[in-house]
Design a protein around this motif. Structure first.
Motif, PDB file in Angstrom:
ATOM      1  N   ALA A   1      34.514  47.430  38.510  1.00 35.07           N
ATOM      2  CA  ALA A   1      32.836  47.393  38.569  1.00 35.07           C
ATOM      3  C   ALA A   1      33.323  46.105  37.758  1.00 35.07           C
ATOM      4  O   ALA A   1      33.345  45.038  38.800  1.00 35.07           O
ATOM      5  N   ARG A   2      34.460  45.639  37.511  1.00 32.22           N
ATOM      6  CA  ARG A   2      35.369  44.425  36.226  1.00 32.22           C
ATOM      7  C   ARG A   2      35.716  44.063  37.637  1.00 32.22           C
ATOM      8  O   ARG A   2      35.445  42.481  37.927  1.00 32.22           O
ATOM      9  N   ASN A   3      36.692  44.699  38.362  1.00 34.87           N
ATOM     10  CA  ASN A   3      37.589  43.294  39.750  1.00 34.87           C
ATOM     11  C   ASN A   3      36.263  43.196  40.308  1.00 34.87           C
ATOM     12  O   ASN A   3      36.693  42.452  41.010  1.00 34.87           O
ATOM     13  N   LEU A   4      35.255  43.838  40.927  1.00 43.20           N
ATOM     14  CA  LEU A   4      34.221  43.465  42.236  1.00 43.20           C
ATOM     15  C   LEU A   4      33.055  42.061  41.476  1.00 43.20           C
ATOM     16  O   LEU A   4      33.227  41.127  42.045  1.00 43.20           O
ATOM     17  N   GLU A   5      32.993  42.947  40.132  1.00 41.52           N
ATOM     18  CA  GLU A   5      31.779  41.687  39.669  1.00 41.52           C
ATOM     19  C   GLU A   5      32.791  40.006  39.791  1.00 41.52           C
ATOM     20  O   GLU A   5      32.560  39.441  39.706  1.00 41.52           O
ATOM     21  N   ARG A   6      33.901  40.284  39.165  1.00 40.78           N
ATOM     22  CA  ARG A   6      34.891  38.836  39.413  1.00 40.78           C
ATOM     23  C   ARG A   6      34.512  37.938  40.605  1.00 40.78           C
ATOM     24  O   ARG A   6      34.645  37.701  41.002  1.00 40.78           O
TER      25      ARG A   6
END
Lengths: 297, 297, 297, 297, 297, 297
Positions: free
Chosen positions: F73-78
């Motif tokens: 989620a963190r990587n995708l959000e970025r």
């Protein structure tokens, strides 16, 4: 794992309360890993071919040197810029951040730093000779370069010293701690150290911030050059001793105080405790006079 | 960055002038990174299954041991060959390089080294037992293997010692510095050390090149076994003390001199400074007689 | 290489004979590499954003914290389970292995450990302040976090202490040795240490298993808090000293014995050797009275 | 991120419901990454010195070969054991797992496999010559080894074929997909392929499970050797064509059916669609007779 | 594993017999891994900031470009030197190796190569525009750069072409196979390709060694531009077609023969098979006239 | 290398002129490497335990799933935030950048995406069953998961499709190209594909942007579902065919045109070229009626 969600929430709450976090977006700090990599690169530039980076031959020396200088300059500039900006915030916490000016200052600093590399290499060559001469166990210059922690410590100190002198915060202390962790030798970047310096074995050596050391000085493991006063308000005074040229200090000796001067040519025996000045060419030792100072492998 | 081209040119010029570079093509030196990897591999071979390399079970023990011995032999042979060739050049700088002979010598050395591994494991088992017996805080042999820096230091010393004994330059000192950096224990590969040896805590221990140590000796942190004379021309004499069997030396003690003998069964107290021989079964301490020597956690 | 097959066979034979191997399939031990990674992760959770892992900003703080806690919990649970199972075998070598119960115990322990993280952060904040206040050379809190080995040592000690207290074998000692190797500071996980603790420089510090330290205590490099007796059978007694609140101990001092108490507010000078109790507010030093204790950079 | 906890819970619930997970603890499957590494190792053993692994010279050839064979044998044995155990479960889902026997079977298989390597190298040398002879653009054998995807595909096929023949499940198909992904050439491990085989360009080539190919056969990109029937219940019949010796099939040709035989010495033109047998020495093409078949760079 | 020693011996024997090995010490070949890294570096230099290497900003653009050019030049020079030396041996197997001259030739070649980079970037900008214009599905130039395999293929071709033109063996073919493996597009480095070239989808495209392609040509997946004759002795003749300016060739079309010319402005429909010349502005298709050629996503 | 400085300057000049660079500081684009890592993570979440990431067991399933979802989620959000911001600039090049709003949009999108994962897993299970049922050579579901490129392609398509549908630029196309490079299957993220979809072999398959595919459709390698018109101005029209439920299309078939509908239950033979609609339950093939369509291994 049941209950972990609640634990995470409490940890986040604790971050919110004490602010002991360093979010990258706001006021970033220099990176230990990056400083470490820069030190490796600078060590290669100072003693090309002795380390573990790309293989080196006479034909590719120019290409590889240009590549390394450009890379090190780029990485150093980034870390110096962060440090300079941190220094600005520290002095003026509510000020606007003149980021453009930090970048310009960093560029200037890095260029000056690299201009000094040839001179630093001349200093280093003297340190290598001092180590070879000072240790009967040393069989070759190459052995000194490949296996003497004292050489690594003085090299990093001479690099860190430049940034300390130019009032860059954090980076010089990070550099000195990286080499402290590897060698057990703790030299504050504020210390002034002359040419042909040699530390043998080195574990436990501590050299304080306002120490001044002359040329041809030799130290053994466990030597402390420290302060008598540890009051925060005296932080700007000279608190650590002065060691003049041609002094040898044996293992475990402790020399304290900003006014303490060890006169040139003196020999300080192992485990000696000194808090006042010693005249030139003295020999100071613990115990009976028939004990000759010194220890070596 | 403007001006960088000129800086690079000056750096290259400084390389040309002082020759303090090591181009791979000419007379290569052993690689720190490779020696490090070889030590990891040899540690796995000495105590299989305790380290971080491939998982080990009884079924793959033979395959993995054959693989490791072949790999370590190959890597060691390459580094030993470079060291032997360096030694030849050092003694005879203008001589032609009998490279074929260096390779043959390296092969012979490496084979002899591996032949000695089973014996080295027997020594190591004694060292492990000595550590377990010697430290009340040790709860199991496994704890000793996994968390005692003194064990790591003596293991590497016993490996490095082989190459020192066979007059291979550079490699033994590189090995001893690798483990010095990790443990703070600095044992010169020239030192002779008997069975069941134990160093507790270890930070700051220095054991010099011509030290001789018997069996069942125990040292604590900060002990120096050093030299009185540090003149380069006496490099070939015995300069460091002899420690006989069953001696214990507490933290911070300093014992100096090639003629100094600590007689068997003696106890040397902490911070004691000794430069002459001590008869067997002595107890030497600093301060009043009611202070019992020793320290431990 | 001719002869290598025979050498491999001898090595395998030596494994068969002494059993000094640790095959993964039977009774696995915790992994140093994994414990190392867990310590890095926990350091990031304790002081988010100062380390080298993924970049952190306010927006991703929640996501990254949840990810880290879950990952650290998973890795820790696996290592704790192996340690608990090792402890069970150690006490009861022939018993059946109640593996299910070890897993359950590990899960419980890990959850309790993470519940205590916010409190640990409060302790750590006090330690950071103590370091900043105690060293005149420290220019900022950030400098303390980024470059003081004493802070790293006390952080890891507070983590390791939890597992020691809960009687998990191996892991706490492996943690203390990892940070000993990096900092030269050797704190046994059994030691009890109060708030606002500060170690400056730190190389050579040894703090024994049954040491008790109060609040606001400050130590310098080379200080030993050790035992007088090293007999294995006294392993369960208090063997190391008690240091009360507000005590400062200068470099190289040695304090020994389980009954030795350094009274609150005392100052112990450098290189002093103490084996009996000192009343509160004492100043103990070596040499003439006009020498003021202390050293610093 | 608010709501993530709930999403995680739903995902875990979906795992519980459909069982489409593969927990390591129960019935582990061979690892793609490991099979990939084994293929790299075997490629090095088949054509030593052309790949990217440790540098090779005549002196270390024996050491490095012994190391590689031992390592590859160990890794292969582990993956084969998992595959054999999977096959046992597949045929007898409720049976007890005779794990010991799977290990023994794996060891036997791996030993047989390595015994066949010298013969495989003889086949490979013929394939290399066929490629050099078959492509006017090929300037040297070395060029063929370093840059012909068809060679890589046939090498991996000959390796995978061994395991298919010995009824090891999963591994042969995983091998053929790894090389399919790299080269665009999809050869089912069940296919039987004679000596001196050459595929040029290769992208889009498909060779089905029951295909039989003679010696000196040459294929171009986009050739399909496929089945007419795709009914699951006919899976055990020969469904793919037979290509006799000395046949050339140009790009995009499609040959289907288990009874279809392309007679020796025939030439099949590009884009031709064939579903019945062709007599020996035929030339089959699309379009007018004055078009000569073939395409090449 | 019993019997492995014998297997290793047989494998070594097979190496001795067939000589199908490439020992580093004798006549080394260029490294696939290194060529791969050079292509990544050159791609970054051609389109700075779009790839995965160090982050780029306007301030560090000069530093990072100098670093990359120096590094790429160094790596390329090493690989080109090995290739040139291989070429010399290939033509004159028994000749002495004029290694110095190979190095000088490599340096000259690499400098010329880098001199051409700005011009190559101008060609590449036209290719990007052609892709954007030619595909209705392309939403932005950035999408073309980040996700069009055809662009990657033409970029690598233009790089490889330089080395082919200068008669460097092995490297150009290794480059074309690296990008063939990633994209499924196989362009021989000998092919001459004009400006504004676009391949859509691309899987299965084959463009032969002596193909000549004009400007503004567009190809779809599966197109073959091949040879009619595959006799080794005709390797030096023009064997592949000429495609004039402004031609579009739809998916699966096959055009063969060195004398075959597709006249400017022509449209070749999908799956068409052509072995003779087509006049300018023709439309060639399969099937009924009411079918309009072309396919796209 | 002489002359390199001038070459670097010319390259920098060429950057300044054409602006074909992407400096991180201004308008950053999503990272291919990061999208690649996210796809690997999502594949693990979709089929836990089959990939190469951390080992999985029933006990750590919850911990590892929470960790992965948080990390992904963190990587995708970025990456999504960068893409959304790029889309805003593309539509309104001179507008102020509402960065806060892009972040909020990214967060919302990512949460919605993860909410749909359980449903995506249900689709995937149908695709796996379709592959197993559709290929007589498939021996088990596990073989399908571990070695069928068609499954990987449809999984990534279903992930990419979500972002296409929500009008996130760049990311969906980057995802589809990553899997195109690995499998040779090129599915535009705009295509709508029903349940139980199976592509066998797959190399060369192209499925265009506005294609609509029903349930239970099966394709073989080399199938093109493309457009008749390639004019940029018709980019917003439906340009690719509609394939109804239960259709099978054999290798190399080409179906073109936005109005072309292949009626339910039809079978399209290999190499067929279709540009107009086909009624339900038709069988279309090339050549004589006695040829039965289909090919398989």
């Amino acid at each position: 794992m049941p209950g972990l969600d609640k634990i995470i929430e409490e940890l986040l709450e604790s971050y919110r309360q004490d602010g002991l976090i360093n979010p990258a977006g706001e006021a970033n700090l220099p990176s230990k890993k990056s400083i470490n990599g820069i030190l490796r690169e600078l060590t290669e530039l100072a003693m090309p071919g002795f380390g573990e980076m790309d293989p080196l031959d006479h034909d590719n020396l120019a290409l590889i040197t240009a590549e390394r200088v450009n890379r090190a300059a780029r990485n150093l500039e980034r870390e110096v810029e962060k440090s300079v900006a941190f220094g600005v915030r520290l002095e003026n916490p509510r000020g606007t951040k003149p980021l453009r000016r930090c970048r310009a200052a960093a560029e200037l600093l890095v260029r000056d730093f690299f201009s000094g590399l040839p001179e630093l290499r001349r200093m280093l060559a003297l340190d290598i000779k001092a180590a070879f001469k000072g240790d009967p166990a040393a069989k070759s210059m190459e052995e000194v370069i490949l296996s003497y922690p004292g050489l690594e410590a003085i090299l990093v100190h001479r690099l860190a010293r430049f940034f300390w002198h130019r009032k860059v915060p954090l980076i010089p202390r990070m550099m000195s701690e990286i080499v402290h962790s590897k060698t057990g030798i703790d030299i504050h970047p504020g210390a002034e150290i002359g040419g042909s310096f040699f530390i043998d074995h080195g574990t436990g050596v501590v050299i304080g911030e306002t120490t001044v050391i002359g040329s041809n000085v030799k130290l053994y493991q466990g030597v402390t050059l420290g302060a008598l006063s540890v009051k925060k308000e005296e932080a700007n005074r000279k608190r650590h001793p002065t060691i003049e040229d041609d002094v040898t200090i044996y293992s475990g000796a402790t020399i304290l105080g900003g006014a303490t001067v060890i006169g040139r040519g003196s020999i300080i025996g192992g485990n000696v405790w000194i808090t006042s000045s010693i005249p030139p060419n003295s020999t100071v030792y613990v115990g009976s006079a028939d004990q000759i100072m010194g220890q070596r492998h």
